[in-house]
Scaffold this motif. Structure first.
Motif, PDB file in Angstrom:
ATOM      1  N   MET A  85       0.635  -0.966   0.095  1.00  0.00           N
ATOM      2  CA  MET A  85      -0.040  -0.229  -0.306  1.00  0.00           C
ATOM      3  C   MET A  85       0.584   1.179   0.153  1.00  0.00           C
ATOM      4  O   MET A  85       0.156   2.087  -0.761  1.00  0.00           O
ATOM      5  CB  MET A  85      -1.054  -0.535   1.251  1.00  0.00           C
ATOM      6  CG  MET A  85      -1.870   0.682   1.203  1.00  0.00           C
ATOM      7  SD  MET A  85      -2.289   1.872   3.065  1.00  0.00           S
ATOM      8  CE  MET A  85      -1.251   2.291   3.342  1.00  0.00           C
ATOM      9  N   LEU A  86       2.175   1.041   0.686  1.00  0.00           N
ATOM     10  CA  LEU A  86       2.745   2.009   0.779  1.00  0.00           C
ATOM     11  C   LEU A  86       3.934   2.325  -0.683  1.00  0.00           C
ATOM     12  O   LEU A  86       3.832   3.974  -0.839  1.00  0.00           O
ATOM     13  CB  LEU A  86       4.225   2.208   2.033  1.00  0.00           C
ATOM     14  CG  LEU A  86       3.640   1.770   3.479  1.00  0.00           C
ATOM     15  CD1 LEU A  86       4.703   1.837   4.439  1.00  0.00           C
ATOM     16  CD2 LEU A  86       2.546   3.386   4.137  1.00  0.00           C
ATOM     17  N   GLN A  87       3.778   1.345  -1.157  1.00  0.00           N
ATOM     18  CA  GLN A  87       4.572   1.721  -2.767  1.00  0.00           C
ATOM     19  C   GLN A  87       3.651   1.744  -3.210  1.00  0.00           C
ATOM     20  O   GLN A  87       4.116   3.157  -4.258  1.00  0.00           O
ATOM     21  CB  GLN A  87       4.706   0.690  -2.859  1.00  0.00           C
ATOM     22  CG  GLN A  87       6.036  -0.115  -2.079  1.00  0.00           C
ATOM     23  CD  GLN A  87       6.366  -1.194  -2.127  1.00  0.00           C
ATOM     24  OE1 GLN A  87       7.049  -1.297  -3.849  1.00  0.00           O
ATOM     25  NE2 GLN A  87       6.488  -2.058  -2.189  1.00  0.00           N
ATOM     26  N   ASP A  88       2.243   1.830  -3.421  1.00  0.00           N
ATOM     27  CA  ASP A  88       1.126   1.865  -3.976  1.00  0.00           C
ATOM     28  C   ASP A  88       1.448   3.809  -3.778  1.00  0.00           C
ATOM     29  O   ASP A  88       0.668   4.707  -5.302  1.00  0.00           O
ATOM     30  CB  ASP A  88      -0.393   1.464  -4.333  1.00  0.00           C
ATOM     31  CG  ASP A  88      -0.528   0.310  -4.702  1.00  0.00           C
ATOM     32  OD1 ASP A  88       0.716   0.091  -5.955  1.00  0.00           O
ATOM     33  OD2 ASP A  88      -1.451  -0.163  -4.282  1.00  0.00           O
ATOM     34  N   MET A  89       1.249   4.803  -2.216  1.00  0.00           N
ATOM     35  CA  MET A  89       0.344   5.888  -1.985  1.00  0.00           C
ATOM     36  C   MET A  89       2.288   6.489  -2.644  1.00  0.00           C
ATOM     37  O   MET A  89       1.916   7.489  -3.439  1.00  0.00           O
ATOM     38  CB  MET A  89       0.553   5.689  -0.921  1.00  0.00           C
ATOM     39  CG  MET A  89      -0.865   5.509  -0.443  1.00  0.00           C
ATOM     40  SD  MET A  89      -0.739   5.057   1.563  1.00  0.00           S
ATOM     41  CE  MET A  89      -0.744   6.770   2.516  1.00  0.00           C
ATOM     42  N   VAL A 145      11.546   4.411   2.586  1.00  0.00           N
ATOM     43  CA  VAL A 145      13.220   4.616   3.059  1.00  0.00           C
ATOM     44  C   VAL A 145      12.929   3.320   2.335  1.00  0.00           C
ATOM     45  O   VAL A 145      12.331   2.350   1.836  1.00  0.00           O
ATOM     46  CB  VAL A 145      13.469   4.740   4.529  1.00  0.00           C
ATOM     47  CG1 VAL A 145      13.273   5.925   5.082  1.00  0.00           C
ATOM     48  CG2 VAL A 145      12.859   3.319   4.799  1.00  0.00           C
ATOM     49  N   GLU A 146      14.317   2.904   2.387  1.00  0.00           N
ATOM     50  CA  GLU A 146      14.973   0.652   1.380  1.00  0.00           C
ATOM     51  C   GLU A 146      14.032   0.269   2.402  1.00  0.00           C
ATOM     52  O   GLU A 146      13.431   0.436   3.925  1.00  0.00           O
ATOM     53  CB  GLU A 146      16.315   1.126   1.614  1.00  0.00           C
ATOM     54  CG  GLU A 146      16.892   1.053   2.580  1.00  0.00           C
ATOM     55  CD  GLU A 146      17.886  -0.335   3.662  1.00  0.00           C
ATOM     56  OE1 GLU A 146      16.929  -1.043   2.729  1.00  0.00           O
ATOM     57  OE2 GLU A 146      18.352  -0.042   5.106  1.00  0.00           O
ATOM     58  N   ALA A 147      14.030  -0.908   1.321  1.00  0.00           N
ATOM     59  CA  ALA A 147      13.148  -1.899   1.658  1.00  0.00           C
ATOM     60  C   ALA A 147      13.179  -2.607   3.280  1.00  0.00           C
ATOM     61  O   ALA A 147      12.212  -3.089   3.819  1.00  0.00           O
ATOM     62  CB  ALA A 147      12.722  -2.705   0.959  1.00  0.00           C
ATOM     63  N   ARG A 159      12.316  -0.582   5.611  1.00  0.00           N
ATOM     64  CA  ARG A 159      10.984  -0.325   5.664  1.00  0.00           C
ATOM     65  C   ARG A 159       9.890  -1.968   6.485  1.00  0.00           C
ATOM     66  O   ARG A 159       9.911  -1.944   7.584  1.00  0.00           O
ATOM     67  CB  ARG A 159      10.308  -0.619   4.949  1.00  0.00           C
ATOM     68  CG  ARG A 159      10.401   0.838   4.061  1.00  0.00           C
ATOM     69  CD  ARG A 159       8.964   0.756   2.920  1.00  0.00           C
ATOM     70  NE  ARG A 159       9.160   0.011   1.549  1.00  0.00           N
ATOM     71  CZ  ARG A 159      10.149   0.230   0.737  1.00  0.00           C
ATOM     72  NH1 ARG A 159      10.659   0.449   0.333  1.00  0.00           N
ATOM     73  NH2 ARG A 159       9.575  -1.057  -0.600  1.00  0.00           N
ATOM     74  N   ASP A 160      10.842  -3.404   6.776  1.00  0.00           N
ATOM     75  CA  ASP A 160      10.309  -4.117   6.476  1.00  0.00           C
ATOM     76  C   ASP A 160      10.087  -3.765   8.301  1.00  0.00           C
ATOM     77  O   ASP A 160       9.693  -4.598   9.224  1.00  0.00           O
ATOM     78  CB  ASP A 160      11.651  -5.995   6.502  1.00  0.00           C
ATOM     79  CG  ASP A 160      10.879  -6.864   6.740  1.00  0.00           C
ATOM     80  OD1 ASP A 160       9.794  -7.497   5.850  1.00  0.00           O
ATOM     81  OD2 ASP A 160      11.233  -7.662   7.508  1.00  0.00           O
ATOM     82  N   ARG A 161      11.992  -3.460   8.842  1.00  0.00           N
ATOM     83  CA  ARG A 161      12.170  -3.471   9.883  1.00  0.00           C
ATOM     84  C   ARG A 161      11.135  -2.535  10.887  1.00  0.00           C
ATOM     85  O   ARG A 161      10.091  -3.450  11.908  1.00  0.00           O
ATOM     86  CB  ARG A 161      12.962  -3.455  10.412  1.00  0.00           C
ATOM     87  CG  ARG A 161      13.491  -2.920  12.321  1.00  0.00           C
ATOM     88  CD  ARG A 161      15.737  -3.144  11.970  1.00  0.00           C
ATOM     89  NE  ARG A 161      16.228  -2.302  11.761  1.00  0.00           N
ATOM     90  CZ  ARG A 161      16.034  -0.847  11.580  1.00  0.00           C
ATOM     91  NH1 ARG A 161      15.233  -0.374  12.697  1.00  0.00           N
ATOM     92  NH2 ARG A 161      16.578   0.306  10.755  1.00  0.00           N
TER      93      ARG A 161
END
Ligand SMILES: CC(C)(COP(=O)(O)OP(=O)(O)OC[C@H]1O[C@@H](n2cnc3c(N)ncnc32)[C@H](O)[C@@H]1OP(=O)(O)O)[C@@H](O)C(=O)NCCC(=O)NCCS
Length: 157
Positions: free
Chosen positions: A21-25, A34-36, A39-41
């Motif tokens: 969703m954040l990537q769509d936004m 920020v880098e993947a 983001r995951d953490r």
């Protein structure tokens, strides 16, 4: 499609959905991410906290049938207004996501309406969310009773 509360074992799929969703936004003109790995953490820590917060709702849409994978999510919480304003309980919708192959079949609306019902049961007087101008999700929000209320203005230096 059935709706169910998320549990700790769902953390991977929740993080996946919120990140998508954040990537769509970002693609609709939102701030770059920020880098993947970072983001995951950050998302994992956020979801961990949501799962143990009674004022936070994480609902998954799951196709009927045992063991099937979730295809959408809504995240919402009961919040208050600034203490200078007359107290109001507000349901804030933080995230709504449906996998691309399952869109336009009513899943997003079902998730959103379930979150609204949850907030109403908890005494919320209104619901609020942020939508980027240009995101087609706005059509769904208008169709479920949301209206634009304020404009966030920005300028570049
Ligand atoms: C927004 C989103 C959750 C909608 O999920 P969905 O399951 O496709 O939504 P629904 O099928 O329940 O749509 C209900 C109604 O909303 C409106 N709507 C939904 N998507 C729309 C679109 N792309 N364009 C125009 N109207 C749309 C329509 O009125 C639709 O009813 P209809 O299909 O009978 O015309 C989904 O598109 C998504 O995950 N988008 C990417 C993530 C995102 O932007 N989330 C919101 C962040 S603010």
């Amino acid at each position: 499609v059935e709706l169910r509360r998320a549990v700790r074992d769902d953390i991977d799929v929740i993080v996946w959905f919120v990140d998508a969703m954040l990537q769509d936004m970002a693609s609709y003109g939102g701030h770059p991410l920020v880098e993947a790995r970072r983001r995951d953490r950050l998302l994992r820590a956020h979801v961990d906290a949501c799962l143990v917060d009674a004022d936070h709702l994480l609902l998954l849409a799951v196709p009927g049938g045992a063991g099937s994978e979730p295809l959408g999510l809504v995240e919402a919480s009961v919040t208050g207004l600034d203490e200078l304003l007359r107290p109001k309980r507000v349901l804030h919708i933080h995230a709504l996501y449906v996998e691309p192959g399952h869109r336009r079949q009513g899943v997003g609306r079902a998730l959103l309406e379930a979150a609204l019902a949850w907030g109403k049961e908890r005494g919320c007087q209104e619901a609020a969310l942020n939508a980027l101008i240009g995101n087609p999700a706005s059509h769904l929000y208008r169709a479920t009773g949301f209206q634009a209320f304020q404009v966030e203005m920005r300028r570049r230096f």
